[in-house]
Design a protein around this motif. Structure first.
Motif, mmCIF file in Angstrom:
data_model
loop_
_atom_site.group_PDB
_atom_site.id
_atom_site.type_symbol
_atom_site.label_atom_id
_atom_site.label_comp_id
_atom_site.label_asym_id
_atom_site.label_seq_id
_atom_site.Cartn_x
_atom_site.Cartn_y
_atom_site.Cartn_z
ATOM 1 N N GLU A 1 -10.785 -6.527 3.291
ATOM 2 C CA GLU A 1 -9.588 -5.695 3.207
ATOM 3 C C GLU A 1 -9.867 -4.234 3.574
ATOM 4 O OE1 GLU A 1 -5.970 -4.889 -0.017
ATOM 5 O OE2 GLU A 1 -7.901 -5.694 -0.682
ATOM 6 N N ASP A 2 -8.901 -3.623 4.270
ATOM 7 C CA ASP A 2 -8.961 -2.193 4.557
ATOM 8 C C ASP A 2 -8.366 -1.454 3.358
ATOM 9 O OD1 ASP A 2 -8.671 0.382 5.369
ATOM 10 O OD2 ASP A 2 -7.614 -0.064 7.236
ATOM 11 N N ARG A 36 2.132 7.202 -6.566
ATOM 12 C CA ARG A 36 1.164 8.198 -7.026
ATOM 13 C C ARG A 36 1.657 9.611 -6.745
ATOM 14 N NH1 ARG A 36 -3.999 7.784 -4.130
ATOM 15 N NH2 ARG A 36 -4.870 9.563 -5.191
ATOM 16 N N GLU A 80 0.837 -1.199 0.000
ATOM 17 C CA GLU A 80 0.000 0.000 0.000
ATOM 18 C C GLU A 80 0.866 1.241 0.000
ATOM 19 O OE1 GLU A 80 -2.684 0.006 3.242
ATOM 20 O OE2 GLU A 80 -3.435 -1.980 2.734
ATOM 21 N N ASP A 134 -6.592 0.768 -7.610
ATOM 22 C CA ASP A 134 -6.211 -0.462 -6.921
ATOM 23 C C ASP A 134 -7.348 -1.035 -6.072
ATOM 24 O OD1 ASP A 134 -3.585 -0.473 -7.918
ATOM 25 O OD2 ASP A 134 -3.050 1.118 -6.517
ATOM 26 N N ILE A 145 2.401 2.010 -3.385
ATOM 27 C CA ILE A 145 1.487 2.532 -4.387
ATOM 28 C C ILE A 145 1.214 4.016 -4.163
ATOM 29 C CG2 ILE A 145 -0.893 2.461 -5.168
ATOM 30 C CD1 ILE A 145 -0.585 -0.636 -4.737
ATOM 31 N N ASN A 151 -6.306 3.430 2.251
ATOM 32 C CA ASN A 151 -5.166 4.131 1.660
ATOM 33 C C ASN A 151 -4.833 3.686 0.245
ATOM 34 O OD1 ASN A 151 -4.532 5.864 3.888
ATOM 35 N ND2 ASN A 151 -3.881 4.015 4.977
ATOM 36 N N LEU A 152 -5.712 2.900 -0.356
ATOM 37 C CA LEU A 152 -5.443 2.452 -1.722
ATOM 38 C C LEU A 152 -5.892 3.508 -2.732
ATOM 39 C CD1 LEU A 152 -6.374 -1.353 -1.963
ATOM 40 C CD2 LEU A 152 -4.149 -0.278 -1.662
ATOM 41 N N SER A 153 -5.175 3.566 -3.862
ATOM 42 C CA SER A 153 -5.572 4.493 -4.917
ATOM 43 C C SER A 153 -6.823 3.931 -5.614
ATOM 44 C CB SER A 153 -4.437 4.648 -5.918
ATOM 45 O OG SER A 153 -4.357 3.499 -6.712
#
Lengths: 544, 251
Positions: free
Chosen positions: B70-71, A9, A2, B79, A5, B74-76
Motif C-alpha cells: 500500500e502507498d 484531520r 484517504e 492509520d 481521513i 497521505n495517510l495519517s
C-alpha cells in the motif's frame, strides 16, 4: 478513504484555529468598537474636539507625566538598596515571608490598598494623632500629589525590588565565590558584580513602573482629583460622568492613547520587560563576609521598606475589623453588590480563560505550518493579543460610552461592558498561566496521540483535561481576582442598579462613610487575596 | 539469520525528498521484511527524519512511502500499520500502566474483556505483571520502555519503529531490553527499524544495517558484512576507534 481521513484531520486542526479566530474577533470588536465611537464623535464635532486642546489639558498631561516620573524615581531608586540588602542577607529568619509580603500589593485591588493608605495617613487615619503632635497643628491628611506618590510607591517599590532581586539572583554562584576569594569588600562587590546585574534590569523595571503609573486610575481618582492633581484617565472619567462633555473626552482619550503608545515605544527601545511573573528561587548560600556596620544599615533599609508595605495592609485589617462588619454583612446594598461582583467576575473570568485557551491552541495549531499567513496568525495569537494591555480599560469604556449614549442603553450595557473589558484585560495573564502547560503537554503528547489515533473528544477527555486543569484553574482564579477588584469600566458604567463591590466602596468613601468603606475593603481584599493565593498554589502544583 | 520475505511486511521509501530548514534529504531504500534493521549514521544525518517519514509525522515533498503493497504517503500516523517508540515520552504521565497499554487497543479507552485480556498478556510478556496500577513516575526508565513495548504488542501492527529507545539506559539493562525486543520481533515477524548510535546494539539484534550520511542512504547490507574487513568505508570511519580498539584487543 484517504482523502476523507486527511480532510477530517484538517478539520480538527482548524477547529482550534477557528476558536482562536473567534477570540481575536471579540478583542478586535471590543477595541475597534471603542475607537469607532471615538472617531465618529471626534469627526462630528471636530472643531470642539480641537478646541479642547487648552492650557487645562496641557496641565493634565504634565501632571500625568510628572506624577509618573516622581513615582518611578521614589519606587525604583530605593528598590536598589532594598534588593541589594535582601540579596546580601540570604538566610535571616523571615526573609521568605518578606518576599511573599512584597508580592501582596500587586495582588490587592487598587481601591483596597488606597483605602489602607487613607486609613493610615488620612485626616482621621490611625497615624493622624501622632503626626499632628509631631509636626504641630492638625495633620491635614494625605491627598493630592503626596497621596498619589505614597500609593504608587506602596505598589511599585516591592515590584521593583522583586525585579531587581531577580536580576541579582542571576549572577552565577562562581562569581560570588571568586569575589570572596579575592577579598572584595562591599564597595567593590557592588561596583564589579551587583551594579552590572542591577543596571541591566533597571530600564525594564523603571519602564514597567512608569507605565503602571501613567495608566493608574483608581489611586488618582481616590487620592487626587481637582485641577491640581488629575491625570488623563481620571479626566476622561470626569468629562463623561460629571461634565457630560463627550467631545472633550474624545480629545483626552486620543491623548491618552498617544501617550501610552509613546511610552510603549520607548520601553521597547529600552528593552523593557512587561512580564510581572517570575518566581524567586530559594536563595542559595553566598560566600560573603558582611561587617556589623553594613549589617545594621541593611537591616534599617529592609525595615523601612517593610513598614511601607505592611503599614497600609495592616491598616486595612485594623480599620476593617473596627468597622461594624455584622451590619455590613446584613446590608442589602452590600448583598446586591457582592452578588453582582461575583456573577460578573465568574462570567468575565470564564470568557477570559476560554479566549486565552483558544488563542494558545490556535497558536500551537499553526506553529508547525509554513507560509506567512500561518506565521502571522501565530504571531498575533501568541504575542499580538498581549497588546490589548496597551489600551487602558477606561479608553475602551469611554469609546463605547460615547457611542451608546444616544441609545439610552448606557446603563443597561454596564454588565456586558464590565464582563467584556475585564475578560480582555485579564486574558494576557490567563495566557501566561495556560500557555506553558499547554505547550509542554503538546510537546509531550502530540506525536503519541497522532500515533495512537487519540483525537477530538477522546483527546480532550483523556489527555488534555488532566494535563491542563490546574493551569486553567490558575488562570480562572487569577482573572477572577482581577475582575473582582477592578474599578475601571464600572466607574464609567456603574449606577444604582448595577454596582460592584469596588464601585460601592468608592461610593462609600465619597459619602464619607469611612467605617463602611473600611469594612468593605477588608472583605474585598480577603476575597481577592484568597483567589490569588489559590491561583499561586494551583500554579506551582501544575508545574512539577 | 535472514527471515524469508513472505513472513513480514516490506517497507520502502521510493525516491522520497524532504527538506528541513537548510538541509535537504533524499531517501530511496527498501527494508528487509520481518527482520530488524539498524538505522545508523552521525547526528544530523537524517535518521529520525527517516523514521518520521515512515511513521507519518513528516510528509515528503515528493516520492512515495510504501508499507506492504500500500502507498501510505497521505495517510495519517494513526492509520498506518506502524507502531513507534520514542526515546522518552512514550507514556502519558497521568495514566497508569494498564491504561497506557490499553490506549493501544482503543483511543477512547473503552476496553472490552478481550482487550483487557490482551493487555494483561502483554504486561506478563514484558515482565510487568503486578504493576498495572503504577504511574509512569513510579517506574524505572527500563520499566517505562517495557510498558511502551507492551503497547506495541497489543496494537499488533506489522511495522515497528524505534528511535533510540534505550539510549538512556545502562549497558546491562539495554542488553536485556534488546533481547526482549528481538524475542517479541521474531514471535510476530515484525519489520523493525531501530535507530541507534551503538554498533554493539546493531550487532546484538539487527540482521541488517542501513547507514546514512548527510541525508541519504550510503550503504545497506547484512550486519555481518558491515563489520567484516571489507565493510563500507563511511561506516568504518563512523565507528573508527571502536574497530581499532577491538582489533587491538584481538591481537
Amino acid at each position: 478513504m484517504e482523502q476523507r481521513i486527511s480532510a477530517g484531520r484538517l478539520a480538527i486542526r482548524d477547529l482550534r484555529v477557528v476558536a482562536g479566530g473567534v477570540a481575536l474577533a471579540i478583542i478586535v470588536l471590543l477595541v475597534g468598537g471603542a475607537f469607532a465611537g471615538l472617531a465618529v464623535e471626534g469627526i462630528r464635532d471636530f472643531e470642539n474636539a480641537l478646541a479642547a486642546f487648552d492650557s487645562y489639558l496641557a496641565r493634565i498631561v504634565w501632571f500625568t507625566l510628572w506624577q509618573a516620573i516622581l513615582s518611578t524615581a521614589f519606587s525604583v531608586i530605593p528598590a536598589i538598596a532594598v534588593a541589594r540588602a535582601l540579596s546580601r542577607h540570604r538566610a535571616f529568619r523571615g526573609r521568605g515571608l518578606i518576599l511573599k509580603l512584597f508580592a501582596l500589593p500587586l495582588a490587592l485591588p487598587a481601591i483596597v490598598a488606597t483605602l489602607g493608605i487613607l486609613a493610615l495617613l488620612g485626616r482621621a487615619g490611625l497615624l493622624a494623632g501622632p503626626l499632628s503632635s509631631l509636626l504641630g497643628g492638625t495633620w491635614p491628611g494625605i491627598y493630592g500629589l503626596s497621596g498619589i506618590l505614597v500609593a504608587h510607591v506602596f505598589f511599585n517599590l516591592p515590584l521593583a525590588t522583586r525585579l531587581l532581586l531577580e536580576a541579582l539572583d542571576t549572577v552565577p554562584q562562581d562569581q560570588w565565590r571568586l569575589a570572596s576569594q579575592l577579598g572584595m569588600g562591599p564597595g567593590s562587590t557592588f561596583r564589579l558584580i551587583e551594579w552590572p546585574a542591577i543596571r541591566s534590569a533597571l530600564p525594564g523595571a523603571a519602564g514597567l513602573v512608569f507605565m503602571l503609573c501613567v495608566t493608574s486610575f483608581t489611586v488618582v481618582l481616590t487620592l487626587g482629583g481637582g485641577p491640581a492633581a488629575t491625570t488623563l484617565e481620571v479626566a476622561i472619567y470626569q468629562s463623561l460622568r460629571f461634565d457630560f462633555d463627550p467631545t472633550r473626552a474624545v480629545t483626552l482619550t486620543v491623548l491618552q492613547i498617544g501617550l501610552t503608545v509613546a511610552v510603549m515605544i520607548v520601553l521597547g527601545l529600552l528593552g523593557a520587560r512587561t512580564a510581572l511573573d517570575g518566581s524567586l528561587s530559594v536563595a542559595p548560600r553566598k560566600f560573603l563576609a558582611i561587617g556589623p556596620v553594613e549589617s545594621a544599615v541593611n537591616s534599617v533599609v529592609i525595615l523601612i521598606a517593610l513598614a511601607l508595605v505592611a503599614g497600609p495592609i495592616a491598616a486595612v485589617l485594623v480599620s476593617g475589623l473596627k468597622a461594624d462588619l455584622a451590619r455590613l454583612v446584613l446590608d442589602p446594598a452590600v448583598h446586591a453588590a457582592t452578588t453582582t461582583s461575583v456573577v460578573l467576575a465568574v462570567l468575565s473570568s470564564s470568557l477570559s480563560v476560554a479566549m486565552a485557551l483558544s488563542l494558545v491552541a490556535a497558536r500551537r495549531a499553526v506553529s508547525a505550518r509554513r507560509g506567512w499567513l500561518a506565521r502571522s496568525f501565530g504571531w498575533i495569537a501568541g504575542t499580538g493579543a498581549g497588546f490589548v494591555l496597551v489600551v487602558p480599560p477606561i479608553v475602551i469604556g469611554a469609546g463605547w460610552f460615547i457611542m451608546l449614549r444616544h441609545t439610552g442603553l448606557v446603563f443597561a450595557a454596564a454588565p456586558v461592558m464590565v464582563v467584556m473589558v475585564n475578560a480582555a484585560m485579564a486574558m494576557p495573564f490567563a495566557i501566561r498561566a495556560i500557555r506553558p502547560a499547554y505547550e509542554a503537554a503538546g510537546e509531550r503528547n502530540d506525536r503519541l496521540c497522532a500515533q495512537l489515533g487519540i483525537s477530538g473528544w477522546n483527546r480532550a477527555r483523556l489527555i488534555d483535561w488532566p494535563a491542563l486543569r490546574l493551569a486553567l484553574a490558575t488562570g480562572l482564579a487569577f482573572s477572577m481576582a482581577l475582575s473582582l477588584g477592578d474599578l475601571g469600566v464600572i466607574a464609567l458604567f456603574g449606577s444604582d442598579s448595577v454596582q460592584t463591590l469596588p464601585f460601592l466602596l468608592l461610593a462609600r468613601i465619597g459619602s464619607y462613610r469611612t467605617d463602611d468603606a473600611a469594612g468593605l475593603a477588608l472583605l474585598l481584599g480577603l476575597l481577592c487575596l484568597t483567589l490569588i493565593f489559590l491561583a499561586d498554589r494551583l500554579g506551582t502544583r501544575g508545574t512539577p | 539469520m535472514t527471515e524469508s520475505p513472505s513472513a513480514g511486511t516490506p517497507v520502502r521509501l521510493d525516491e522520497v525528498r524532504f527538506s528541513y530548514e537548510r538541509t535537504s534529504l533524499r531517501f530511496d531504500v527498501s527494508f528487509q521484511p520481518g527482520a530488524i534493521t539498524a538505522v545508523m549514521g552521525a547526528s544530523g544525518s537524517g535518521k529520525s527524519t527517516l523514521l518520521n517519514l515512515v511513521a507519518g509525522f513528516e510528509v515528503p515533498e515528493s516520492g512515495r512511502v510504501l508499507i506492504g503493497q500500500e502507498d501510505v504517503t497521505n495517510l495519517s500516523p494513526a492509520d498506518r500499520p506502524v507502531s513507534m517508540m520514542f526515546q522518552e515520552n512514550n507514556l502519558f504521565a497521568h495514566l497508569d500502566v494498564e491504561r497506557n497499554v490499553g490506549l493501544g487497543r482503543s483511543p477512547s479507552l473503552r476496553l472490552t474483556n478481550d482487550d483487557r485480556k490482551m493487555v494483561a498478556d502483554a504486561l506478563a510478556r514484558t515482565g510487568l505483571s503486578g504493576k498495572e496500577r503504577r504511574l509512569p513516575r513510579e517506574l524505572s526508565g527500563g520499566e517505562r520502555q517495557r510498558v511502551a513495548l507492551a503497547r506495541v504488542l497489543v496494537r499488533n501492527r506489522p511495522v515497528l519503529l524505534l528511535d533510540e529507545p534505550f539510549g538512556s539506559l545502562g549497558p546491562a539493562l539495554r542488553a536485556d531490553m534488546l533481547d526482549l525486543l528481538r524475542d517479541v520481533q521474531s514471535e510476530r515477524a515484525m519489520t523493525v527499524l531501530l535507530v541507534t548510535h551503538q554498533p554493539e546494539d546493531a550487532r546484538r539484534v539487527a540482521s541488517h544495517i542501513v547507514f546514512l550520511e548527510e541525508g541519504s542512504v550510503v550503504a545497506s547490507d547484512l550486519t555481518d558484512n558491515f563489520f567484516a574487513d571489507g565493510g563500507p568505508e563511511a561506516f568504518r570511519h563512523y565507528i573508527g576507534e571502536k574497530i581499532t580498539d577491538s582489533a587491538r584487543k584481538r591481537t
